[in-house]
Write an enzyme that holds these catalytic residues in place. Sequence first.
Site, short mmCIF file in Angstrom:
data_model
loop_
_atom_site.label_atom_id
_atom_site.label_comp_id
_atom_site.label_asym_id
_atom_site.label_seq_id
_atom_site.Cartn_x
_atom_site.Cartn_y
_atom_site.Cartn_z
N HIS A 7 -7.41 9.19 -8.41
CA HIS A 7 -7.35 10.30 -7.45
C HIS A 7 -7.42 11.60 -8.25
O HIS A 7 -6.68 11.77 -9.23
CB HIS A 7 -6.06 10.25 -6.63
CG HIS A 7 -6.14 11.09 -5.39
ND1 HIS A 7 -6.21 12.47 -5.44
CD2 HIS A 7 -6.20 10.76 -4.08
CE1 HIS A 7 -6.30 12.95 -4.20
NE2 HIS A 7 -6.29 11.93 -3.36
N HIS A 12 -5.22 5.32 -8.62
CA HIS A 12 -4.84 5.47 -7.21
C HIS A 12 -5.16 4.24 -6.38
O HIS A 12 -4.36 3.84 -5.53
CB HIS A 12 -5.58 6.67 -6.64
CG HIS A 12 -5.32 6.96 -5.20
ND1 HIS A 12 -4.07 7.30 -4.73
CD2 HIS A 12 -6.14 6.97 -4.11
CE1 HIS A 12 -4.13 7.50 -3.41
NE2 HIS A 12 -5.37 7.30 -3.02
N ARG A 47 -14.19 3.82 -3.08
CA ARG A 47 -13.80 3.87 -1.67
C ARG A 47 -13.87 5.29 -1.11
O ARG A 47 -13.43 6.25 -1.75
CB ARG A 47 -12.35 3.35 -1.53
CG ARG A 47 -11.79 3.52 -0.12
CD ARG A 47 -10.39 2.98 -0.04
NE ARG A 47 -9.47 3.70 -0.88
CZ ARG A 47 -8.69 4.70 -0.47
NH1 ARG A 47 -8.76 5.13 0.78
NH2 ARG A 47 -7.87 5.29 -1.31
N ARG A 70 -14.69 11.30 -4.24
CA ARG A 70 -13.55 11.35 -5.15
C ARG A 70 -13.91 11.10 -6.62
O ARG A 70 -13.38 11.74 -7.52
CB ARG A 70 -12.58 10.29 -4.68
CG ARG A 70 -11.21 10.45 -5.11
CD ARG A 70 -10.35 9.50 -4.32
NE ARG A 70 -9.94 10.05 -3.05
CZ ARG A 70 -9.22 9.39 -2.16
NH1 ARG A 70 -8.83 8.17 -2.41
NH2 ARG A 70 -8.87 9.96 -1.03
N GLU A 77 -11.90 14.93 4.44
CA GLU A 77 -11.56 14.63 3.04
C GLU A 77 -12.87 14.41 2.28
O GLU A 77 -13.95 14.39 2.87
CB GLU A 77 -10.67 13.40 2.96
CG GLU A 77 -9.26 13.63 3.49
CD GLU A 77 -8.36 12.42 3.28
OE1 GLU A 77 -7.60 12.43 2.32
OE2 GLU A 77 -8.44 11.48 4.08
P1 FAD Z 1 0.79 -2.01 0.54
O1 FAD Z 1 1.04 -1.04 1.60
O2 FAD Z 1 0.88 -1.55 -0.87
O3 FAD Z 1 1.79 -3.21 0.77
C1 FAD Z 1 1.88 -4.25 -0.16
C2 FAD Z 1 3.10 -5.08 0.17
O4 FAD Z 1 3.14 -6.24 -0.64
C3 FAD Z 1 4.41 -4.36 -0.09
O5 FAD Z 1 5.25 -4.69 0.97
C4 FAD Z 1 4.92 -4.99 -1.39
O6 FAD Z 1 6.29 -4.92 -1.56
C5 FAD Z 1 4.44 -6.40 -1.19
N1 FAD Z 1 4.29 -7.21 -2.40
C6 FAD Z 1 3.67 -6.88 -3.55
N2 FAD Z 1 3.73 -7.91 -4.42
C7 FAD Z 1 4.41 -8.91 -3.79
C8 FAD Z 1 4.81 -10.21 -4.17
N3 FAD Z 1 4.54 -10.74 -5.35
N4 FAD Z 1 5.52 -10.96 -3.27
C9 FAD Z 1 5.85 -10.46 -2.05
N5 FAD Z 1 5.49 -9.21 -1.66
C10 FAD Z 1 4.77 -8.45 -2.51
N6 FAD Z 1 -5.30 5.28 2.17
C11 FAD Z 1 -5.81 5.81 3.29
O7 FAD Z 1 -6.62 5.17 3.97
N7 FAD Z 1 -5.43 7.07 3.68
C12 FAD Z 1 -4.56 7.83 2.97
O8 FAD Z 1 -4.24 8.93 3.36
C13 FAD Z 1 -4.02 7.28 1.77
N8 FAD Z 1 -3.15 8.01 1.02
C14 FAD Z 1 -2.55 7.39 -0.04
C15 FAD Z 1 -1.55 8.07 -0.74
C16 FAD Z 1 -0.86 7.44 -1.76
C17 FAD Z 1 0.22 8.18 -2.50
C18 FAD Z 1 -1.18 6.10 -2.10
C19 FAD Z 1 -0.45 5.39 -3.19
C20 FAD Z 1 -2.20 5.43 -1.43
C21 FAD Z 1 -2.87 6.07 -0.41
N9 FAD Z 1 -3.88 5.41 0.30
C22 FAD Z 1 -4.40 5.98 1.42
C23 FAD Z 1 -4.19 4.02 0.01
C24 FAD Z 1 -3.45 3.13 1.01
O9 FAD Z 1 -2.18 3.69 1.27
C25 FAD Z 1 -3.27 1.74 0.49
O10 FAD Z 1 -4.47 1.25 -0.03
C26 FAD Z 1 -2.84 0.84 1.65
O11 FAD Z 1 -1.66 1.36 2.24
C27 FAD Z 1 -2.60 -0.55 1.14
O12 FAD Z 1 -2.03 -1.30 2.17
P2 FAD Z 1 -1.67 -2.80 1.90
O13 FAD Z 1 -1.02 -3.31 3.11
O14 FAD Z 1 -2.86 -3.49 1.37
O15 FAD Z 1 -0.62 -2.73 0.68
C1 SIN Z 2 -5.31 11.54 0.10
O1 SIN Z 2 -4.60 11.92 1.04
O2 SIN Z 2 -5.91 12.30 -0.66
C2 SIN Z 2 -5.44 10.07 -0.14
C3 SIN Z 2 -6.40 9.53 0.82
C4 SIN Z 2 -6.88 8.18 0.42
O3 SIN Z 2 -6.49 7.63 -0.60
O4 SIN Z 2 -7.70 7.65 1.17
#
Ligand code: FAD
Ligand code: SIN
Length: 535
Positions: free
Chosen positions: A244, A352, A387, A293, A123
């Site tokens: 993104h 993103h 990032r 990115r 990537e």
């Molecule tokens: P999240 O997975 O967002 O989880 C947050 C949690 O907190 C959820 O359960 C939510 O409901 C809960 N929550 C929120 N507010 C509250 C509240 N007030 N009270 C209780 N619960 C709450 N990263 C990569 O490394 N590789 C990738 O390929 C990639 N692709 C991506 C594609 C997309 C479409 C997106 C949107 C992001 C992508 N990212 C990728 C980024 C990555 O997915 C996220 O940064 C990562 O999953 C965040 O994980 P997290 O556990 O911090 O938060």
């Molecule tokens: C993507 O698949 O392009 C998202 C990857 C990332 O947010 O790290």
Amino acid sequence: MKLLSGKPGWTVTADVIVIGSGVAGLTTALNLRSSNLSVLLVTKAKIDEGSTKWAQGGIAAALGPGDTPDQHKKDTLIAGAGLCGTDAVDVLVTEGPEAVRKLIARGAVFDRSESGEIALTREGGHLRNRILHAGGDATGAEVSRALLAAVNDDDGIEVIENALAIDVLKTDEGAVCGVTLHVIGAGSRDGVGRALARAVVIATGGLGQVYAQTTNPSVSTGDGVALALRAGAEIADVEFIQFHPTVLWRDDSLSGQQPLISEAVRGEGAVLVNDKGIHFMADKHPQGDLAPRDIVAIEIFKQMKESNSPHVWLDATKVQGFAERFPTIFASCLENGIDPRKQMIPVSPASHYSSGGVKVDLMGRTSIPGLYACGETACTGAHGANRLASNSLLEGLVFGTRISTDISENIADQGKPSEEISKDFLLSPAIKMTLQLAMSQGAGVMRSAQSLKETLLTLEQLATRTSNAPCIEAWEVSNLYLLATTIARAALERKETRGSHWRSDFPETSVDWSKRIVQNYDDNGVWSSKLEEVK
Ligand code: FAD
Ligand code: SIN
């Protein structure tokens, strides 16, 4: 400072409260169990809601033949544009491979090549193939599935769904000892209650919903960063919002979550072209379409401006076996009337990822005793000003493990919540769209002093639209408002262009700005900002 809410009507206790059920929260909860601590996992919607399940491209880790943490570190530092904390990057890249192996041991299944090795793709910003993926482009769904299965199997983790954390509870000494929650539940645990614990981990994910168009799901309203700010914690680097480059463009009038076209599609050979059919990234960066990115996003923005077009094109027609390699993206393109095997995909940048967040040390500790932050909510410093692709899932795995170690070793009784009544506020849900548009227009991919001042003025006006009716939408919009203000303030303060922060009035990177902007609110709700050296 607190959000206006009802009086808590019930109480629940555990050793540790984890807020959020994405990769960060689930990993922390599972690892805490090895020291037998009881965990209460609260999550504001269904347990699999959040960005994690949407992740496409994969997880970056130095697992391939010839790859080393040091090479991963170099790419991370370059993408981070001089603002990465090198110690945090060291932790991420050296502990990353083991964290991924542990995820595999927990049951996550990654794609393999014909010879049986884990298949690695590339990537933006990576100088070699380093990204593990699952289900082609459904990596997050697999990570989420595997971690959720492990959580389900563990009786020591109590899960409350539809439980929105509103604010933290603090002792008279200022340590965090719990949270107030709003639960849409049944029986004794319905409405506002309080959860008490000896440590609280915020893992609430990103804040993409601050902008009109985002790849983030609707739950990504930055609640955890806002909650930490109100509690007096320091936040850092929030001006570095990653846009993104390749989000499926459908219509400028659409708002909320938009379909992502993974960077891995370019990793497999797709190229960006403008309205004239010119492959414009070819001469813009040595890595061309796979430049970091921020560089690709701004170039797309410039091309769109020049041609007065709402998007550019992603030509993936030469990607071999598109439908099999990218089944999720293929389906979402078809749903939108585009066959990527034969047609170019209209794409434009959308918000993103938040590279900044609640400032934490290498063990995930915030500036307040008893309060930790993990995942996208946190600012470990590993991402700097931008990032590196696929370092986010990795960060959740690595720092979730570290936090659980620290809590297990240092957990202490924090005492009772203070009875002190602090000033509370709440804004009307009706301001949401105006807020998001103001942020997209004035604090988006390209900013200037003028655009940021206009955004801040709009936000000031919106702040007068208060509400006396606590509800989920009002709490969320109040959080969005707080974050929008801190993002715009920091973006105005940073008079340079760096990473994902582009200023049309300060187009150069300045050595004077090799510093981190740290913001917080004091006990009286007075905001302040300071500059910190990056370590
Ligand atoms: P999240 O997975 O967002 O989880 C947050 C949690 O907190 C959820 O359960 C939510 O409901 C809960 N929550 C929120 N507010 C509250 C509240 N007030 N009270 C209780 N619960 C709450 N990263 C990569 O490394 N590789 C990738 O390929 C990639 N692709 C991506 C594609 C997309 C479409 C997106 C949107 C992001 C992508 N990212 C990728 C980024 C990555 O997915 C996220 O940064 C990562 O999953 C965040 O994980 P997290 O556990 O911090 O938060
Ligand atoms: C993507 O698949 O392009 C998202 C990857 C990332 O947010 O790290």
